[in-house]
Scaffold this motif. Structure first.
Motif, mmCIF file in Angstrom:
data_model
loop_
_atom_site.group_PDB
_atom_site.id
_atom_site.type_symbol
_atom_site.label_atom_id
_atom_site.label_comp_id
_atom_site.label_asym_id
_atom_site.label_seq_id
_atom_site.Cartn_x
_atom_site.Cartn_y
_atom_site.Cartn_z
ATOM 1 N N MET A 1 0.840 -1.189 0.000
ATOM 2 C CA MET A 1 0.000 0.000 0.000
ATOM 3 C C MET A 1 0.876 1.240 0.000
ATOM 4 S SD MET A 1 -2.475 1.333 3.046
ATOM 5 C CE MET A 1 -1.568 2.639 3.826
ATOM 6 N N ASP A 2 0.555 2.191 -0.839
ATOM 7 C CA ASP A 2 1.242 3.468 -0.838
ATOM 8 C C ASP A 2 0.541 4.395 0.144
ATOM 9 O OD1 ASP A 2 3.102 2.785 -2.787
ATOM 10 O OD2 ASP A 2 1.717 3.300 -4.412
ATOM 11 N N ALA A 3 1.328 5.003 1.034
ATOM 12 C CA ALA A 3 0.757 5.939 2.001
ATOM 13 C C ALA A 3 0.425 7.242 1.300
ATOM 14 C CB ALA A 3 1.734 6.179 3.139
ATOM 15 N N LYS A 4 -0.641 7.880 1.737
ATOM 16 C CA LYS A 4 -1.041 9.180 1.218
ATOM 17 C C LYS A 4 -0.880 10.195 2.342
ATOM 18 C CE LYS A 4 -4.225 7.542 -2.277
ATOM 19 N NZ LYS A 4 -3.260 7.269 -3.285
ATOM 20 N N GLY A 5 -0.557 11.434 1.989
ATOM 21 C CA GLY A 5 -0.431 12.475 2.988
ATOM 22 C C GLY A 5 -1.779 12.838 3.588
ATOM 23 N N PHE A 6 -1.774 13.259 4.820
ATOM 24 C CA PHE A 6 -2.999 13.668 5.503
ATOM 25 C C PHE A 6 -2.639 14.506 6.716
ATOM 26 C CE2 PHE A 6 -1.736 9.587 7.172
ATOM 27 C CZ PHE A 6 -1.887 9.712 8.547
ATOM 28 N N VAL A 7 -3.631 15.164 7.287
ATOM 29 C CA VAL A 7 -3.452 15.998 8.473
ATOM 30 C C VAL A 7 -4.420 15.515 9.541
ATOM 31 C CG1 VAL A 7 -3.704 18.336 9.409
ATOM 32 C CG2 VAL A 7 -2.730 17.996 7.114
ATOM 33 N N VAL A 8 -3.926 15.371 10.754
ATOM 34 C CA VAL A 8 -4.771 15.046 11.900
ATOM 35 C C VAL A 8 -4.949 16.344 12.685
ATOM 36 C CG1 VAL A 8 -5.012 13.655 13.988
ATOM 37 C CG2 VAL A 8 -3.847 12.702 11.972
ATOM 38 N N PRO A 9 -6.180 16.858 12.779
ATOM 39 C CA PRO A 9 -6.398 18.142 13.460
ATOM 40 C C PRO A 9 -6.267 18.001 14.978
ATOM 41 C CG PRO A 9 -8.492 17.174 12.836
ATOM 42 C CD PRO A 9 -7.416 16.280 12.261
ATOM 43 N N PRO A 10 -6.138 19.135 15.681
ATOM 44 C CA PRO A 10 -6.124 19.084 17.147
ATOM 45 C C PRO A 10 -7.350 18.316 17.649
ATOM 46 C CG PRO A 10 -5.651 21.302 16.390
ATOM 47 C CD PRO A 10 -6.066 20.503 15.181
ATOM 48 N N GLY A 11 -7.147 17.455 18.602
ATOM 49 C CA GLY A 11 -8.239 16.650 19.134
ATOM 50 C C GLY A 11 -8.562 15.447 18.273
ATOM 51 N N GLY A 12 -7.903 15.298 17.129
ATOM 52 C CA GLY A 12 -8.152 14.172 16.236
ATOM 53 C C GLY A 12 -7.390 12.932 16.664
ATOM 54 N N GLY A 13 -7.744 11.827 16.053
ATOM 55 C CA GLY A 13 -7.122 10.544 16.374
ATOM 56 C C GLY A 13 -7.946 9.779 17.378
ATOM 57 N N SER A 14 -7.744 8.479 17.401
ATOM 58 C CA SER A 14 -8.445 7.616 18.352
ATOM 59 C C SER A 14 -7.765 7.689 19.707
ATOM 60 C CB SER A 14 -8.422 6.170 17.862
ATOM 61 O OG SER A 14 -9.055 6.061 16.618
ATOM 62 N N GLY A 34 1.892 3.543 5.626
ATOM 63 C CA GLY A 34 2.658 2.513 4.926
ATOM 64 C C GLY A 34 3.620 1.806 5.861
ATOM 65 N N ASP A 35 3.245 1.723 7.148
ATOM 66 C CA ASP A 35 4.057 1.129 8.212
ATOM 67 C C ASP A 35 5.389 1.842 8.431
ATOM 68 O OD1 ASP A 35 2.194 -0.786 9.095
ATOM 69 O OD2 ASP A 35 2.715 -2.080 7.406
ATOM 70 N N SER A 36 5.479 3.085 7.952
ATOM 71 C CA SER A 36 6.691 3.877 8.132
ATOM 72 C C SER A 36 6.841 4.348 9.579
ATOM 73 C CB SER A 36 6.663 5.080 7.190
ATOM 74 O OG SER A 36 7.750 5.935 7.439
ATOM 75 N N ILE A 37 5.770 4.960 10.134
ATOM 76 C CA ILE A 37 5.814 5.450 11.515
ATOM 77 C C ILE A 37 4.469 5.243 12.197
ATOM 78 C CG2 ILE A 37 7.583 7.196 11.052
ATOM 79 C CD1 ILE A 37 5.389 9.308 11.200
ATOM 80 N N TYR A 110 7.305 5.669 16.748
ATOM 81 C CA TYR A 110 8.020 4.434 16.413
ATOM 82 C C TYR A 110 8.282 4.412 14.917
ATOM 83 C CZ TYR A 110 6.398 2.811 20.960
ATOM 84 O OH TYR A 110 6.129 2.694 22.296
ATOM 85 N N THR A 111 9.518 4.038 14.551
ATOM 86 C CA THR A 111 9.847 3.872 13.141
ATOM 87 C C THR A 111 10.773 2.677 12.962
ATOM 88 O OG1 THR A 111 10.684 4.957 11.146
ATOM 89 C CG2 THR A 111 11.768 5.561 13.206
ATOM 90 N N PRO A 112 10.458 1.725 12.097
ATOM 91 C CA PRO A 112 9.155 1.597 11.465
ATOM 92 C C PRO A 112 8.053 1.401 12.507
ATOM 93 C CG PRO A 112 10.557 -0.296 10.938
ATOM 94 C CD PRO A 112 11.381 0.658 11.738
ATOM 95 N N ALA A 113 6.825 1.392 12.046
ATOM 96 C CA ALA A 113 5.656 1.501 12.913
ATOM 97 C C ALA A 113 5.385 0.283 13.800
ATOM 98 C CB ALA A 113 4.417 1.772 12.058
ATOM 99 N N GLY A 114 6.041 -0.836 13.558
ATOM 100 C CA GLY A 114 5.696 -2.107 14.204
ATOM 101 C C GLY A 114 5.406 -2.063 15.687
ATOM 102 N N ALA A 115 6.301 -1.495 16.504
ATOM 103 C CA ALA A 115 6.115 -1.500 17.960
ATOM 104 C C ALA A 115 4.852 -0.761 18.374
ATOM 105 C CB ALA A 115 7.339 -0.909 18.654
#
Length: 152
Positions: A1-14, A34-37, A110-115
């Motif tokens: 999968m190719d990662a696409k750029g995006f923005v997480v706003p303040p208060g965003g995310g789970s 893309g499991d990068s971070i 974490y980079t790569p994202a695994g941990a």
């Protein structure tokens, strides 16, 4: 999968509720990058700590936004306040504890994202519902190894 750029706003995310007063706002998930971070902001009450552990496959960065955090990386112990940045290479045992007088906020990457999958897998579960051997099995799946109890 190719990662696409995006923005997480303040208060965003789970938000992962880990214990009373302790939570992690998951901002960048491995599958989205893309499991990068994998990146999250943890709110850590006074006394919050971690076991002495290492990550086999991921480097870790911790950036203190507020509070006082004591880090043990290998045998080195360092106390840092707001603006402190710690780099923890994969394979190096480490732990941290909020040793200050106020709730701390720390960004972990974490980079790569695994941990970071350890936190992602716990989303949607009640705080404190994953303990003991179940938590250790999730850690193993994501390349963690517990070296010992919290060292502080």
């Amino acid at each position: 999968m190719d990662a696409k750029g995006f923005v997480v706003p303040p208060g965003g995310g789970s938000v992962l509720n880990m214990a009373p007063g302790r939570s992690a706002a998951l901002k960048l998930l491995g599958g989205e990058t893309g499991d990068s971070i994998m990146l999250f902001e943890e709110t850590a009450p006074v006394g919050a700590d971690t076991t002495f552990h290492l990550h086999h496959d991921s480097d870790e960065v911790a950036y203190v936004l507020s509070g006082e955090i004591t880090f043990k990386i290998g045998e080195e112990v360092t106390v840092g306040g707001s603006g402190t940045c710690a780099f923890i290479p994969r394979g190096v045992p480490h732990a941290w504890k909020n040793t200050g007088a106020e709730t701390g906020r720390v960004v972990f990457l974490y980079t790569p994202a695994g941990a970071g999958g350890f936190f992602e897998e716990r989303l949607g579960r009640p705080a404190g519902s994953i303990n003991g051997e179940e938590a250790n099995e999730i850690r193993r799946r994501h390349g963690w190894e517990i070296i010992g109890p919290p060292p502080f």
